[in-house]
Structure formats: structure tokens, C-alpha cells
Design an enzyme around this catalytic site. Sequence first.
Site, PDB file in Angstrom:
ATOM      1  N   LEU A   1      53.536  26.929  53.291  1.00  0.00           N
ATOM      2  CA  LEU A   1      52.356  26.664  54.278  1.00  0.00           C
ATOM      3  C   LEU A   1      51.022  26.678  53.477  1.00  0.00           C
ATOM      4  CD1 LEU A   1      51.300  25.928  57.265  1.00  0.00           C
ATOM      5  CD2 LEU A   1      51.082  28.347  57.527  1.00  0.00           C
TER       6      LEU A   1
ATOM      7  N   GLU B   1      37.825  43.664  29.118  1.00  0.00           N
ATOM      8  CA  GLU B   1      39.115  43.228  29.979  1.00  0.00           C
ATOM      9  C   GLU B   1      39.720  42.212  29.684  1.00  0.00           C
ATOM     10  OE1 GLU B   1      38.392  45.083  33.992  1.00  0.00           O
ATOM     11  OE2 GLU B   1      36.972  46.577  33.526  1.00  0.00           O
TER      12      GLU B   1
ATOM     13  N   CYS C   1      47.665  34.847  49.172  1.00  0.00           N
ATOM     14  CA  CYS C   1      48.512  35.712  49.076  1.00  0.00           C
ATOM     15  C   CYS C   1      48.597  36.853  48.028  1.00  0.00           C
ATOM     16  CB  CYS C   1      50.217  35.054  48.959  1.00  0.00           C
ATOM     17  SG  CYS C   1      50.448  34.057  50.604  1.00  0.00           S
TER      18      CYS C   1
ATOM     19  N   TRP D   1      47.198  49.478  46.127  1.00  0.00           N
ATOM     20  CA  TRP D   1      47.572  48.239  46.282  1.00  0.00           C
ATOM     21  C   TRP D   1      48.850  47.819  45.634  1.00  0.00           C
ATOM     22  CZ3 TRP D   1      42.039  46.609  43.629  1.00  0.00           C
ATOM     23  CH2 TRP D   1      41.209  46.344  44.563  1.00  0.00           C
TER      24      TRP D   1
ATOM     25  N   ASP E   1      37.833  53.258  37.613  1.00  0.00           N
ATOM     26  CA  ASP E   1      37.418  52.557  38.885  1.00  0.00           C
ATOM     27  C   ASP E   1      38.314  52.753  40.184  1.00  0.00           C
ATOM     28  OD1 ASP E   1      35.800  50.803  37.318  1.00  0.00           O
ATOM     29  OD2 ASP E   1      37.442  49.318  36.966  1.00  0.00           O
TER      30      ASP E   1
ATOM     31  N   HIS F   1      33.705  53.304  40.003  1.00  0.00           N
ATOM     32  CA  HIS F   1      32.990  52.066  40.525  1.00  0.00           C
ATOM     33  C   HIS F   1      33.628  52.080  41.851  1.00  0.00           C
ATOM     34  CE1 HIS F   1      32.009  48.161  41.337  1.00  0.00           C
ATOM     35  NE2 HIS F   1      32.997  47.925  41.105  1.00  0.00           N
TER      36      HIS F   1
ATOM     37  N   CYS G   1      33.875  49.429  45.402  1.00  0.00           N
ATOM     38  CA  CYS G   1      33.592  47.987  45.837  1.00  0.00           C
ATOM     39  C   CYS G   1      32.990  47.880  47.172  1.00  0.00           C
ATOM     40  CB  CYS G   1      34.738  47.020  45.775  1.00  0.00           C
ATOM     41  SG  CYS G   1      35.160  46.477  44.003  1.00  0.00           S
TER      42      CYS G   1
ATOM     43  N   GLU H   1      28.816  48.127  44.666  1.00  0.00           N
ATOM     44  CA  GLU H   1      28.130  47.152  45.347  1.00  0.00           C
ATOM     45  C   GLU H   1      27.298  47.695  46.608  1.00  0.00           C
ATOM     46  OE1 GLU H   1      30.240  45.147  48.834  1.00  0.00           O
ATOM     47  OE2 GLU H   1      28.071  44.960  48.903  1.00  0.00           O
TER      48      GLU H   1
ATOM     49  N   HIS I   1      29.163  38.018  43.537  1.00  0.00           N
ATOM     50  CA  HIS I   1      30.284  37.015  44.126  1.00  0.00           C
ATOM     51  C   HIS I   1      29.694  35.860  44.141  1.00  0.00           C
ATOM     52  CE1 HIS I   1      31.140  41.361  45.073  1.00  0.00           C
ATOM     53  NE2 HIS I   1      32.371  40.735  44.921  1.00  0.00           N
TER      54      HIS I   1
END
Length: 758
Positions: free
Chosen positions: A17, A485, A517, A562, A600, A643, A645, A667, A696
Site C-alpha cells: 500500500l 555523523e 514505516c 525506538w 542525545d 539534546h 527534539c 528544538e 526542518h
Amino acid sequence: MKTSIIGYPRIGKLRELKFASEKYFRNEIEQAELFDVAKKLRLENLAEQKNSGLDFIPSNDFSFYDGMLDTAFLLNAVPKRYKKLGLSLLDEYFAAARGYQGEKGDVKALAMKKWFNTNYHYMVPEIDDDTVLKLSSNKPFELFVEALENGIKTTPVIIGPYTFLKIARYTGKKSKENFFGGITDSYIQIIGKLVNLGAEWIQLDEPCLVKDMSKADIEFFNSLYTKILENKNGIKIRLQTYFGDVRDCYNEICALDFDGIGLDLIEGKKTLELIDKNGFPSDKVLFAGVVNGKNIWKNNYAKTIALLKNLQEKSINTVINTSCSLLHVPYTVKNEVKLSDTYKKYFSYASEKLVELSEIKKIAETDNFITLSEYTANVALFAQARSGCNTDVKEKINALSEKDFTRSPEFAEREKIQKKEFGLPLLPTTTIGSFPQTSDVRQTRSSYKKGNISEVEYEKFMKEKISECIALQESIGLDVLVHGEFERNDMVEYFGECLDGYIFTEKAWVQSYGTRCVKPPIVWGDISRAKPMTVKWSTYAQSLTDKPVKGMLTGPVTILNWSFPREDISLKESAYQIALAIREEVLDLEANGIKIIQIDEAALREKLPLRRCDWNDEYLDWAIRAFRLVHSGVKAETQIHTHMCYSEFGDIIEDIDNMDADVITFEASRSDLTILDVLKAKNFRTEVGPGVYDIHSPRIPTVDEIKSAINKMLSKVAQSKLWINPDCGLKTRGNDETVKSLKNLVEATLEIRKENNL
Ligand code: GLN
Ligand code: ZN
């Protein structure tokens, strides 16, 4: 006993999809082709569910983008700016989801937010004073009929009116109470139509009930459903909750005329207690969420059966259910071809969870179930010692004491020592870590992974990139540098790959939003550092310059949040294990001459419990301690940065100070710097770099703009504590805009220093 699920993944086993939708967005296929792909996926899902023996099969859990957005279209809560474009219905829908820029106009998308405590994001419906809520789409009916034509009488799933109104955004003067009539009439109409089509059950999802509810919330919920349930027309209504327990309104929902109530027994810590204390109404069916809809591990049958027996003894009419929609897990373990069976035999994705439901049902219905092969195999699996145990790590964790979580000397003294050590100008300038990941960088990394280039060639390339990056930063005039990085694909996967205890999948994709995803790595065993992870790159970068180069790591809470976590040990223990591994890296960097280390914690706020009263007990206490464990061993003169976000951390600002870092960057530019007031009010002690521009967007901020941001900051933050930096890593930006933006950032800082005689 019967079985049920709350919803199923819809993106396709091989993300069909996603790919079809993206082709449609690029005008490569027609709407009809996209519809065909979608229908095929829906029918496949239905067939799979039917074949597994599932009793309650959902429909309308399919979506082209998001279920909340579908509900907004169902109820006519679509802002005029999308309707005005005059697009086809599907394109109008996608315009609201993704924004539209073309010959018919230029409009931004609806806002997107995290769906409760998951990594799925929903579109926030927008309601203004002119919005008239009324039934305005046929999707639930069409999908019900489609399934019926294929021989399956489904349970249509719709987000309930309370959750819908509660999490919508109101842009005018009206609030949710003003939409009572429109929304109740719409749901009554929906029910009426489904009755006419022959539906037996309808499932209304109300996850907002697991959040803190005020008295007014409960009253509002009560009045919505009192009205709707008076008009059931013979259909059975399941109130489905998930992601927690309903401790604020348990008695109220039991008293209403629902036919079924879905409760989460996995994340709902108090669900069983509520049932024990208050009983469960004998005229209702309990849809008991006993199979975890969020994690990828097999269900422990012995535990589940004990739970179900407990409910049976109370004579509760029980249906075996998942704890939430299976949207949050990948499709099937069968697609993991490379992973060894040692691991896979512990896994259960959506399709395997269907099998589990039917096995649990069989076991629950069998008197002498302990001899059933399904049961004995499962018991044997859980009895078996799992590989991946590391006694050394376990001992280290057991031996931790308060001093391991406490850095000394204390902050104020370190601040003085570090000011002397680094001799940085006031308002030091820096960046968050990554520099643009241009296509040469991605290509080289992927060639190396595939074995197409040697390690020597790979290192040579990376070192060239690092040295260009250092030279660039020096020429721009930044004060504290980074290595860029370039070696990292992702801030979690990179570390996962360097740590023992992590495993990676091929096809375990989970929808994050729309067509996007993610494929979270899996914490398999005890985590330890297999080898130095960043030392080589950081020391090389530092060897090229006299200015300090920040070592760059991801913190334990973000790594864990995560990933798919383990279920056999606590999150806290996993976080401490990861923390110990990162701690080793911190000490290694320090021993190798790196004087500033950034750790981070981009996702620290993400897994805050849904109820405020659980914040400390269930999360913040160990999350903050895990971070402290990472850096408590460094010398006073080593400076620790972190840091984050999301700017929405006004409510946990004291906990953030308590992480005891020396400097935090975050941020702030998009939130109009409102966070500065909180910093001031709470007397924030940690030095801060609230981002002075938004990375961004490809826009280049002007010198004046940055100066005005800095001046605002100086009015709220002591000049001795303020750092100047962009608001996040630069990896998604192009080179050209990055150089121009950073030059403006340095220029603005120099002018401010001069104007203020700093
Ligand atoms: N150091 C990381 C970077 O610069 C931080 C990324 C993030 O905050 N998500 O890319
Ligand atoms: Zn960031």
C-alpha cells in the site's frame, strides 16, 4: 469462548500500500489501480483472519492514511481550505493528510501527533465554528458490504465520539460541547445504516478513556453514550479501550447500556483490580485484551490461561482479545528469511498472534489442557533458558549504588572548572551533530554494507568526509565542532549494530504515519558494548583541529524507546544495561582525549505514561537515572551535552535539569520560544542552547532573524548559560543551505557579542 482482534496492519506484508500510494502521489498510477491494491490487501487480511478461526473480524480498520483522518471525513470535520481546492474525494483526503501544492492552490496538511504512547502518528482533526458534524462518507458501510460479499460478517470499527471530540483541535470559539448534537446524530445514523446492512456488532474505540479524566470529561462521555445507546436499534455495541486502564470511569462504563466492553489487561495495570473490586456486569461481554498488540514476542500461555480462568471463576462472559490494534506490530515472521530459528521461535507478529488467539481458545476450552501439544510447547519455550544472558552485565547492575548515579563535583563547581578549561567566548556556537547526508555518503555506506568496497576504502572515504566537515566548520567560525555523523544510517540502529544483545529484522515494518514505516531493532538479550563504537571517528576529527570536537552518542532511553523491548525483564533493567554500555563508550572517549561528549535523548519524552500520576513511578525516575548512569563517571572538566527534539517539555523541566548534564540543546524555534519562560520560572540550572532556527525547512534564516531570536533568549536566560545552535541535526538538509544558514548563525552571534560588549 470466542476470539477477537481490535484491528490489523494495513500497509501490506511487503508494504504494497505504501508503494502504490507513493506511485499515486507521483502521478504514476490512476486512482483505480490504487483502489485495486487496497482491496486486494483487505481481502487477504480478511481471508487470513477467517482461516485462523478468528470469531470477531474487524472491518473499517483499513485506511489509506490514518483512521482519525477517516473519521474526520466520515463526520464532515474537513476544513474548508481542502474542500475549496475542488479535488476528487481521494485527493482532498490526501491534501488534508499531506498538504497540497499545485494548480488548484497551496495548502498545508493537518497537524500530526503521536497516537497515545505508540510510535504511530494520527492526523489531528480541525474543527472551526462553521463545522457541521454530519455523516458524510460511506467507507464503513462499503467495507462492511465488501466483507459480507466475501462471506464474512465483520465488526465495523470506528473511533468513538468521545475520543474524536477530545483530541480534535478547535480553531474558533466553539468547543467539544457545542458539537454534541451533530456527533450523536451522526453515530445514531451510522448505527442505523449498519443495522440495515445486517451488522450484529459495532466496535467504538475510545482510547481516551485510559487518560486522566476530569469530572466534566466523565459527564460528557456519559451524556454522549446515554444518547447514542438509546438508539441502538438492536445492534450490539462494544466500547473498546486500549493502552491502559479505565480507572477514572470504570463504574460509569459498566452502568451504561453497552453490550461489550474491551479492556486492556496488558498495559492496563489496574484493570484486574478494577474488575476484582467492582465486579463486571453479567449482562455484558468482556473483551479481555490478553495478547499484547504492541510487542513482537510470543504470548505466555500459562499466564494467559491463569488470567482467563480467573475471569471464568467470576462468571464473566469473556472473549479473548488483543490488548490493542495489531497495527503496531509487523505482519508475519514468515518473511524473516535470514534470521535464525533460535530467535524466531520466540516471535509473534500480527499473523502469528491470530494463531495464538485460536490456540489460547482451544486450551481454555479443554479440561485437561496441560497435555495439549500447543500448551506444552509454549510452556517448554518459556521454561527454556534463553540465549543472550550475560551474567557479567547482570552483576554490574546488581552492584550499582547511589554513587553510580551521581556525578561529582556538583553542577555549579563543574561549570566554573569547565569555563576555565575551554575558554570559550560567551554565547558559544555549535551544531547538533549530523551534517548533510548527501547521496555519496549514503551510497558509500551501502556499498560497504553489501561488501562492494573494502573496510580500508570505506574508512578512507569517511575520513575525507570528516576532514572536509571540520575544515568547513572552522572556516564558518563555529566554536565547538562535530565530526558530522556520516557513518550513521540512523541514531539508534547504528548503536544497536555495535552492541551485543541486539538483533535486526528484514521485514518487520510498522506504520509510523501515512506511508512512512519504521523497522525497530529488537532487544534480544542482555546488552553490552561489543567494541568501541565512535572512538575512531571522534578522535580522528579531534586530531584535525585545536577547537573542541564533541563526541556524539545516543542515550539509553532513546535507544530503548525506538526498539522492540524485551518482556522478560523490566524496561528499567534494559535501560540500565544500555546505559552501562554507553557509559563505557563515554569513558573511552574521555580517555582518548575527547573533552565534550553529547548524549542525545531525542525520544526521552516519548514514553511518558498516559496518566500524569504514573509519570514518576513508572518512567521518569528510571529514565533520568539511566541517563545519569551514563555520565556520572567522567572528570569535572569533561563537559556533557544532551539534546532533545520536542519542545513540549515544560512539564518535565525539573526532571530534565535533574539529568545533570552540563549543556542541553533543543528544538525551540517552532514553539515561538515559549519554553524560555519556563526555563526562567524554574530557574533552570543546566546551560542551554534553544535552537535559533528550524532545520526542518529548507529556508535559510537571515542574520536579523537569528539576532532577534538570540535577543529574546538573552532576555530570559543568563548570558553565561546561553549557547547558539540550530534546533536539530542537519542530516536531512542540503549542503548549500546548511553552509549559508550556519554562516548567518555565526554572523548573528558575532554581532550580538559586539553590540553587548561580550
Ligand atoms: N545528533 C543527532 C543529529 O544531529 C541528533 C538527531 C535527533 O535529534 N533526532 O542528527
Ligand atoms: Zn533533534
